[in-house]
Design an enzyme around this catalytic site. Structure first.
Site, PDB file in Angstrom:
ATOM      1  N   GLU A 103       6.502  -5.596   8.263  1.00 34.81           N
ATOM      2  CA  GLU A 103       7.039  -5.849   6.934  1.00 34.81           C
ATOM      3  C   GLU A 103       7.636  -4.574   6.345  1.00 34.81           C
ATOM      4  OE1 GLU A 103       4.033  -7.482   4.420  1.00 34.81           O
ATOM      5  OE2 GLU A 103       3.487  -9.088   5.817  1.00 34.81           O
ATOM      6  N   HIS A 155       0.889  -3.680  -0.219  1.00 34.52           N
ATOM      7  CA  HIS A 155       0.520  -5.041   0.175  1.00 34.52           C
ATOM      8  C   HIS A 155      -0.700  -4.904   1.082  1.00 34.52           C
ATOM      9  CE1 HIS A 155       1.498  -9.012   2.494  1.00 34.52           C
ATOM     10  NE2 HIS A 155       0.487  -9.146   1.666  1.00 34.52           N
TER      11      HIS A 155
END
Length: 389
Positions: A103, A155
């Site tokens: 990501e 995250h």
């Protein structure tokens, strides 16, 4: 000298007008939930995401999954094509993750209100994080004088929530040392609730018990569009940021209600809601040394433009004795200069007043009616702890 004094007064007015036009800095964080080629191919979904992005001066985007690393830039193009009043820019972090499913983080921001001075990915030497925090040094151009703050985007891996959240303390300390400021916000999907982090474990975390930090969203809130009720997404701020926080501005943006989406349509956009807050011009935040002298510089420059040279005249100068005709000429010149100065000053006042009015109208009237048509798209949340200012 009278004209010089008039322009000095004008300089004071300009500095005051600039302060009056200061607007809050609107900051958001949004987990896009597997944002890649497939999601970008859904035009209605992309349009909703674009509207959400354009709500903020700067927004942290998470869970960007695109091997080509192009889709997030395509989103920026959509944002700029749909926006009428601002231009947006982007800073993107590297692809991160221990597995093949990697990501990226990205910050999209308005060029007119925000400047990114620096960025880096946290050097995770102990391999604490699945996706190392992405840090940016932000210059808030809406404040007078302009002020700098640090945003730390994260995250958290759900299965490692406790360790990664505790690991944010040294991330904060590194950023504080690097930029010599505690004007710092840590934000993003921390997975800090429900099965990933129980209440007992949450209350024992060093990051939640550290007196330097305030968690602005409580475990009783819901930041998900799913059927669950979990406060995964969080803002954690320092005392300094808390002093600049506009009361009541910490919100969960319910875009499904705002855009009249069904549950299925909302899930297509993301399984998370954006979170947001607003900061006013900080009174004791990090202020660049050059910025603090802006108003003074304006006054010095405006007065020096017309102030006559003060060098001594030679005693043999034929103009040493001024006769009555010269006095008359001086009066005429003085009147002309005074009229011109008055006209220029009036025009400047009108221009500045127009700019201030335009900002207010757009920020608080047009934008509210444009972004909040139903008046149901926000949920105000209360901080879990309050500091005494």
């Amino acid at each position: 000298m009278k004209v010089a004094k008039q322009l000095t007064v004008l300089g004071i007015f300009l500095s005051f007008a600039i302060q009056v036009s200061t607007t809050p800095l609107h900051i958001g964080a949004f987990n896009l939930h597997i944002f890649g080629q497939s999601k970008f191919s859904e035009s209605e979904v992309v349009s909703i995401i674009s509207k959400i992005v354009r709500r903020y001066d700067i927004i942290l985007l998470q869970e960007i999954r695109d091997v080509s690393e192009t889709i997030i830039h395509d989103l920026l193009t959509v944002v700029n094509n749909e926006e009428q009043f601002y231009t947006y820019n982007i800073v993107v972090g590297p692809r991160l993750g221990r597995s093949s499913s990697k990501e990226q983080y990205a910050y999209i921001y308005r060029n007119e209100t925000v400047q990114i001075l620096d960025n880096y990915t946290h050097p995770d030497n102990d391999d604490v994080f699945e996706r190392e925090p992405f840090v940016v040094l932000v210059r808030d151009l809406t404040a007078t004088p302009v002020a700098d703050l640090v945003l730390i985007g994260i995250h958290v891996r759900p299965s490692d929530a406790e360790d990664e959240i505790n690991g944010l303390v040294p991330v904060y300390e590194e950023a504080e040392s690097r930029y010599n400021t505690s004007h710092i916000i840590i934000m993003g999907d921390m997975n800090a609730d429900c099965s990933y982090l129980s209440n007992a474990r949450y209350n024992d975390l060093s990051f939640t018990t550290d007196s330097r930090f305030l968690w602005l969203i409580s475990k009783d809130d819901d930041t998900t569009t799913a059927n669950s009720s979990c406060a995964y997404d969080r803002f954690v701020v320092t005392r300094l940021v808390n002093n600049s926080l506009i009361p009541g501005s910490v919100l969960i943006y319910l875009f499904d209600r705002e855009f009249n989406l069904t549950w299925a349509e909302a899930i297509d956009v993301s399984d998370h809601y954006p979170i947001e807050l607003q900061l006013e011009g900080p009174s004791d935040a990090t202020v660049p040394s050059s910025a603090s002298t802006t108003a003074t510089t304006i006054m010095v420059l405006t007065s020096s433009i017309i102030t006559p040279s003060q060098t001594p005249q030679d005693s043999t100068n034929n103009n040493a004795n001024i006769d009555d005709d010269d006095d008359d000429n001086s009066i005429v010149v003085g009147v002309i200069v005074g009229v011109i100065t008055g006209v220029i000053t009036s025009l400047l006042i009108l221009v500045i007043a127009g700019l201030v009015a335009g900002v207010i109208i757009y920020k608080y009237i047009f934008k509210l009616s444009h972004v909040y048509p139903a008046g149901q798209g926000i949920v105000q949340v209360e901080p879990t702890t309050q500091y005494e200012n």
